[in-house]
Design a protein around this motif. Structure first.
Motif, PDB file in Angstrom:
ATOM      1  N   VAL A  88      58.106 -38.685 -33.428  1.00  0.00           N
ATOM      2  CA  VAL A  88      59.063 -39.616 -33.972  1.00  0.00           C
ATOM      3  C   VAL A  88      58.939 -40.672 -32.797  1.00  0.00           C
ATOM      4  CG1 VAL A  88      61.459 -40.319 -34.362  1.00  0.00           C
ATOM      5  CG2 VAL A  88      60.473 -37.919 -35.284  1.00  0.00           C
TER       6      VAL A  88
ATOM      7  N   THR B 188      53.660 -43.639 -46.710  1.00  0.00           N
ATOM      8  CA  THR B 188      52.954 -42.677 -46.054  1.00  0.00           C
ATOM      9  C   THR B 188      51.483 -42.719 -46.266  1.00  0.00           C
ATOM     10  OG1 THR B 188      53.067 -41.179 -48.138  1.00  0.00           O
ATOM     11  CG2 THR B 188      54.953 -41.023 -46.387  1.00  0.00           C
TER      12      THR B 188
ATOM     13  N   VAL C 194      55.951 -40.045 -37.373  1.00  0.00           N
ATOM     14  CA  VAL C 194      57.082 -40.949 -38.111  1.00  0.00           C
ATOM     15  C   VAL C 194      57.524 -42.262 -37.343  1.00  0.00           C
ATOM     16  CG1 VAL C 194      59.577 -40.772 -38.968  1.00  0.00           C
ATOM     17  CG2 VAL C 194      57.909 -38.720 -38.736  1.00  0.00           C
TER      18      VAL C 194
ATOM     19  N   LYS D 292      65.284 -41.829 -38.362  1.00  0.00           N
ATOM     20  CA  LYS D 292      64.324 -40.957 -38.089  1.00  0.00           C
ATOM     21  C   LYS D 292      64.989 -39.621 -37.290  1.00  0.00           C
ATOM     22  CE  LYS D 292      62.512 -43.792 -35.035  1.00  0.00           C
ATOM     23  NZ  LYS D 292      63.357 -44.917 -34.989  1.00  0.00           N
TER      24      LYS D 292
ATOM     25  N   MET E  85      54.978 -33.403 -35.336  1.00  0.00           N
ATOM     26  CA  MET E  85      55.603 -34.416 -36.172  1.00  0.00           C
ATOM     27  C   MET E  85      56.302 -35.286 -34.775  1.00  0.00           C
ATOM     28  SD  MET E  85      59.117 -34.228 -38.593  1.00  0.00           S
ATOM     29  CE  MET E  85      60.092 -35.787 -38.633  1.00  0.00           C
TER      30      MET E  85
ATOM     31  N   TYR F  18      59.962 -46.340 -47.764  1.00  0.00           N
ATOM     32  CA  TYR F  18      58.981 -45.315 -47.036  1.00  0.00           C
ATOM     33  C   TYR F  18      57.615 -45.493 -47.570  1.00  0.00           C
ATOM     34  CZ  TYR F  18      63.945 -43.540 -46.852  1.00  0.00           C
ATOM     35  OH  TYR F  18      65.336 -43.247 -46.620  1.00  0.00           O
TER      36      TYR F  18
ATOM     37  N   LEU G  58      54.451 -41.705 -41.460  1.00  0.00           N
ATOM     38  CA  LEU G  58      55.556 -42.039 -42.306  1.00  0.00           C
ATOM     39  C   LEU G  58      56.305 -43.124 -41.659  1.00  0.00           C
ATOM     40  CD1 LEU G  58      57.716 -41.296 -44.666  1.00  0.00           C
ATOM     41  CD2 LEU G  58      58.690 -39.553 -42.820  1.00  0.00           C
ATOM     42  N   GLN G  59      56.212 -44.114 -42.537  1.00  0.00           N
ATOM     43  CA  GLN G  59      57.071 -45.363 -41.902  1.00  0.00           C
ATOM     44  C   GLN G  59      58.483 -45.473 -42.543  1.00  0.00           C
ATOM     45  OE1 GLN G  59      55.588 -49.252 -42.841  1.00  0.00           O
ATOM     46  NE2 GLN G  59      56.381 -50.116 -40.912  1.00  0.00           N
ATOM     47  N   MET G  60      59.344 -45.521 -41.813  1.00  0.00           N
ATOM     48  CA  MET G  60      60.808 -45.881 -42.645  1.00  0.00           C
ATOM     49  C   MET G  60      61.329 -46.998 -42.246  1.00  0.00           C
ATOM     50  SD  MET G  60      62.160 -41.885 -41.359  1.00  0.00           S
ATOM     51  CE  MET G  60      63.590 -41.788 -42.328  1.00  0.00           C
TER      52      MET G  60
END
Length: 222
Positions: free
Chosen positions: A184, A208, A34, A42, A182, A206, A199-201
């Motif tokens: 971050v 994925t 992430v 995040k 996961m 977003y 997963l780019q925030m």
């Protein structure tokens, strides 16, 4: 069956919406990275998955057959912290000090100490350990209940490159044995080196995909 399924998640603090309509899955064996800058949600996402925050909308479905191991971004461990590395890790077995553990619990602690390469320093006070040693101790404690998902929240942020690689190489070894991860971070290099999916925030946007797609994204390839 997915380890975690996030459907149309929306989380807000008062009138400030931190996460808006986010959907993704974590599958068995994933090393999901992430990635995003500070302030994009995040850690809020992590806290929502752990059940610490109630979403305004959407749902988070966690496979009931798995537990979650969690290594937070910060721990308040100073030089005066009274427990050894071994005793600190053992807190995640029965929430008591090591001498009172049952034989099977002691074996569990010894196994995770060995798996995280902490045998030589297991009896050192945790407060006197280096940053990299502390992170390995935090990892060992999170792994002790044999989780199906391990969440690392910026766990490499304070480490130099050598220690970052050492820690994530250990995590990868467990991931290759079936653990879902996961991770971050805001570090693109680590994301591309260790992740299988991303997963780019970025605010309320977003993305994925596979880690190869992340590499193309970083290069600006559409």
């Amino acid at each position: 069956m997915s380890i975690v399924t996030v459907n149309a998640l929306t989380v807000a603090y008062g009138n400030h919406q931190v996460i808006h309509d986010l959907s993704f899955k974590i599958n068995p064996g994933d090393f999901l990275v992430v990635i995003g800058e500070n302030g994009v949600g995040k850690t809020t996402l992590v806290r929502s998955i752990l059940g610490f925050i109630k979403p305004q909308k959407g749902e988070i479905i966690t496979n009931p057959q798995i537990t979650i191991g969690y290594v937070p971004q910060f721990r308040n461990i100073d030089r005066e912290y009274p427990l050894s590395i071994r005793d600190f890790i053992a807190l995640n077995v029965s929430h008591s000090f090591f001498p009172w553990l049952k034989k099977g619990e002691r074996q569990q602690v010894n196994q995770v100490i060995s798996a995280t390469n902490l045998q030589k320093i297991a009896d050192r006070p945790l407060g006197l350990a280096s940053g990299g040693e502390k992170q390995r101790a935090y990892l060992a404690q999170a792994l002790l209940p044999n989780p199906g998902l391990l969440i690392l929240d910026e766990s490499t942020a304070s480490l130099d490159n050598e220690m970052k690689f050492e820690l994530l190489n250990l995590v990868t070894r467990f991931q290759q044995q079936g653990l879902s991860v996961m991770f971050v971070t805001h570090d693109w290099e680590l994301a591309q080196r260790y992740g299988t999916r991303f997963l780019q925030m970025t605010g309320d946007r977003y993305l994925t995909g596979t880690i190869n797609e992340l590499s193309q994204l970083k290069k600006g390839v559409k």
